[in-house]
Scaffold this motif. Structure first.
Motif, PDB file in Angstrom:
ATOM      1  N   UNK A  51       7.254   3.541   4.633  1.00  0.00           N
ATOM      2  CA  UNK A  51       5.921   2.972   4.441  1.00  0.00           C
ATOM      3  C   UNK A  51       5.847   2.341   3.052  1.00  0.00           C
ATOM      4  N   UNK A  52       5.418   1.097   3.000  1.00  0.00           N
ATOM      5  CA  UNK A  52       5.267   0.370   1.739  1.00  0.00           C
ATOM      6  C   UNK A  52       3.793  -0.021   1.633  1.00  0.00           C
ATOM      7  N   UNK A  53       3.089   0.587   0.703  1.00  0.00           N
ATOM      8  CA  UNK A  53       1.636   0.426   0.616  1.00  0.00           C
ATOM      9  C   UNK A  53       1.206  -0.047  -0.765  1.00  0.00           C
ATOM     10  N   UNK A  54       0.079  -0.767  -0.833  1.00  0.00           N
ATOM     11  CA  UNK A  54      -0.492  -1.089  -2.147  1.00  0.00           C
ATOM     12  C   UNK A  54      -0.815   0.200  -2.898  1.00  0.00           C
ATOM     13  N   UNK A  55      -0.541   0.226  -4.191  1.00  0.00           N
ATOM     14  CA  UNK A  55      -0.860   1.407  -5.000  1.00  0.00           C
ATOM     15  C   UNK A  55      -2.334   1.764  -4.897  1.00  0.00           C
ATOM     16  N   UNK A  56      -3.167   0.744  -4.943  1.00  0.00           N
ATOM     17  CA  UNK A  56      -4.600   0.941  -4.859  1.00  0.00           C
ATOM     18  C   UNK A  56      -5.012   0.873  -3.392  1.00  0.00           C
ATOM     19  N   UNK A  57      -5.408   2.006  -2.815  1.00  0.00           N
ATOM     20  CA  UNK A  57      -5.740   2.066  -1.395  1.00  0.00           C
ATOM     21  C   UNK A  57      -6.874   1.115  -1.025  1.00  0.00           C
ATOM     22  N   UNK A  58      -7.737   0.794  -1.986  1.00  0.00           N
ATOM     23  CA  UNK A  58      -8.863  -0.096  -1.690  1.00  0.00           C
ATOM     24  C   UNK A  58      -8.406  -1.525  -1.422  1.00  0.00           C
ATOM     25  N   UNK A  59      -7.171  -1.854  -1.823  1.00  0.00           N
ATOM     26  CA  UNK A  59      -6.644  -3.198  -1.606  1.00  0.00           C
ATOM     27  C   UNK A  59      -5.976  -3.343  -0.236  1.00  0.00           C
TER      28      UNK A  59
END
Length: 239
Positions: A51-59
């Motif tokens: 899983x590769x996710x934005x550090x900031x979950x709001x983004x």
């Protein structure tokens, strides 16, 4: 009624209504620009899913599920996915790993495979033991994203070779839970060197004819013949 499919790049589809990927301000002293780049976090689950996710979950406003090919794992696509995520910093990339199981085509050798393959001809394509379990796995990943607040229309299902076959099969034939037979309504399906499995019984879920499909295939492909791509296109668009 014939199905008509739009063919935009999935990157363009996911870029709609996304936030700006970086903040750019002029540096007047030296005439250059200073850019603040958004960062992403990569992780691997116990089942091999990367899983590769934005550090900031709001983004996180869109998701891409990418399925590898026969004999590969999620790690084989981790680096390309990281590159794509930098271009789509608002997207989470989910790369599942297929279960290891015997594959008839390869003399019963056990390897990561989304379903059994007994041959590469059209008739063999009608036997895909294990594909139903794979569909449930992929639908579970899609549902996880929906429960995280991502609309179906902001999720792309993609894959390479056997993984592309899984993406096309799942994305076009599956219905939303509790949707009364309504199709998933995904942002798009991206098939790379893949094909339509179980083609003779293909029936699209209601409304799936509106799902954009990008199907790419090399004319010199010696594993999945280029002809398979044309036959898959014809079957999907004529259903």
């Amino acid at each position: 009624k014939k199905m008509r499919h739009h063919m935009p790049l999935f990157a363009s589809s996911l870029s709609l209504s996304s936030r700006v990927s970086s903040r750019v301000r002029p540096n007047r002293a030296i005439g250059l620009r200073r850019t603040t780049v958004r960062r992403a976090t990569s992780s691997q689950r116990d089942d091999g899913t990367v899983v590769i996710s934005p550090d900031d979950a709001s983004e996180h406003t869109a998701s891409v599920i990418l399925c590898h090919g026969l004999g590969d794992t999620a790690m084989g696509w981790a680096e390309p996915a990281q590159h794509l995520q930098r271009k789509l910093p608002h997207a989470r990339f989910i790369l599942p790993t297929a279960p290891t199981q015997p594959v008839t085509l390869n003399f019963g050798m056990a390897m990561p495979s989304w379903y059994d393959i007994i041959g590469l001809d059209e008739r063999s394509n009608e036997s895909c033991e294990g594909i139903d379990d794979t569909v449930e796995t992929i639908l579970g990943l899609i549902q996880d994203e929906v429960e995280a607040g991502i609309d179906y229309g902001r999720i792309v299902l993609s894959g390479f070779s056997q993984g592309g076959a899984v993406a096309l099969h799942t994305g076009m034939r599956s219905a939303r839970p509790g949707g009364g037979g309504e199709g998933l309504g995904l942002a798009g399906i991206c098939v790379m060197s893949g094909y339509l499995p179980l083609a003779s019984s293909f029936e699209a879920a209601r409304g799936s004819e509106r799902t954009p499909i990008l199907h790419c295939h090399g004319t010199a492909d010696q594993v999945v013949n280029f002809k398979a791509a044309g036959l898959s296109r014809d079957r999907v668009t004529s259903a």
